[in-house]
Scaffold this active site. Structure first.
Site, PDB file in Angstrom:
ATOM      1  CB  SER A 123      34.561  41.968  39.588  1.00  0.00           C
ATOM      2  OG  SER A 123      34.542  43.242  38.974  1.00  0.00           O
ATOM      3  CG  HIS A 144      35.083  37.473  40.594  1.00  0.00           C
ATOM      4  ND1 HIS A 144      34.361  38.022  41.629  1.00  0.00           N
ATOM      5  CD2 HIS A 144      36.101  38.336  40.351  1.00  0.00           C
ATOM      6  CE1 HIS A 144      34.915  39.159  41.994  1.00  0.00           C
ATOM      7  NE2 HIS A 144      35.970  39.377  41.235  1.00  0.00           N
ATOM      8  CD  GLU A 156      31.459  35.897  43.482  1.00  0.00           C
ATOM      9  OE1 GLU A 156      30.637  36.089  44.388  1.00  0.00           O
ATOM     10  OE2 GLU A 156      32.063  36.834  42.911  1.00  0.00           O
ATOM     11  CG  ASN A 194      33.264  43.064  43.456  1.00  0.00           C
ATOM     12  OD1 ASN A 194      34.015  43.135  44.424  1.00  0.00           O
ATOM     13  ND2 ASN A 194      33.722  42.949  42.226  1.00  0.00           N
TER      14      ASN A 194
END
Length: 286
Positions: A123, A144, A156, A194
């Protein structure tokens, strides 16, 4: 490299929250899955979590009992990395520690065919650095998944410095066979998700610690004010406060002081109050 139509067996490294979620979704969509972890206890826990999750889908009428049985029949749990030798694609979902991920990828490069794509569910960590532990950086990509994997629609795709275009395309295509929608990010700290999400959670924790509002009103304000399903403190508990701290520390190291972890986040982790998985975080859980 395999075409998407040639992928039949998916390897998953890690049977924790993300690993067993990825395993469940892949098996539900017709793939044979080999899920590996380092201890049989972890494998068994992952398999039990998949069974419980599938039970909930059956109870809600979203899956038949026969479909549940067929899904479980496509999953093999193991502690042997060599059992991933016949996988057509491998997704790693171990702890968010660079040294551990690099060791896993170096070993995967030894046991899998040279043309197999190796994807990391990291992440925040550098896909490029993880890929450098292998002899096939062009075949390494970030995949991700969002948590919880069986429910969330997004994946992702993260492109490392040496990730080949065809690897990136396969990553998108594979996620789409799981009925996920994808977006693409360059291999920069935190990627899209993130880099933006962790400061939001971190600032919510700071606001609570500084007495701006109660935790309930902080979460309520974000839900009602921005139309998100969970506020920052609720979401942190759901993700795991230790996971949030690890991600925020990585961003702090890479991007500077504006990402420094909130004091209360670190204190909660030190106390062992990690959120839903321990029964206590910012809220208490049964």
């Amino acid at each position: 490299m395999h075409d998407i139509d040639e992928i039949q067996t998916v390897g998953v490294v890690g049977a924790g929250t993300m690993g067993h979620g990825i395993t469940q979704v892949a098996a539900t969509h017709g793939y044979d899955v080999v899920m590996r972890d380092v201890e049989q206890e972890f494998v068994d826990d992952g398999l039990a979590a998949i069974e419980s999750s599938l039970d909930r889908f059956v109870d809600k009428g979203e899956m038949s009992a026969d479909e549940r049985a067929a899904t479980l029949g496509r999953i093999i749990g193991t502690t042997e990395l060599a059992d991933l030798a016949d996988a057509d694609i491998v997704v790693e979902a171990v702890v968010e520690k660079m040294a551990i991920k690099r060791d896993v990828f170096a070993d995967l490069a030894e046991v899998t065919d040279d043309d197999v794509v190796l994807a990391t569910n990291t992440s925040t960590l550098s896909v490029t650095s993880i890929a450098a532990a292998t002899d096939r950086a062009a075949r390494v990509v970030g995949l991700h998944f969002m948590n919880p994997v069986p429910v969330m629609d997004g994946v992702e795709v993260v492109v490392g410095e040496r990730t080949a275009d065809e690897t990136t395309a396969l990553a998108h295509a594979f996620a789409e066979t799981l009925d996920k929608e994808t977006w693409e990010a360059d291999d920069k700290p935190g990627f899209v998700s993130n880099r933006i999400l962790m400061p939001w959670i971190n600032e919510g924790i700071r606001a609570f610690d500084e007495g701006v509002a109660t935790k309930e009103d902080i979460d309520r304000g974000m839900r009602l004010g921005t139309n998100v399903p969970m506020g920052p403190l609720e979401l942190a508990d759901h993700i795991g406060l230790d996971v949030c701290l690890d991600a925020t520390e990585t961003l702090h190291q890479e991007l500077g002081d504006r990402y420094a972890p909130a004091y209360l986040l670190r204190r909660k982790v030190e106390a062992g109050d990690l959120g839903k998985k321990t029964g206590r975080g910012f809220y208490e859980y049964d």
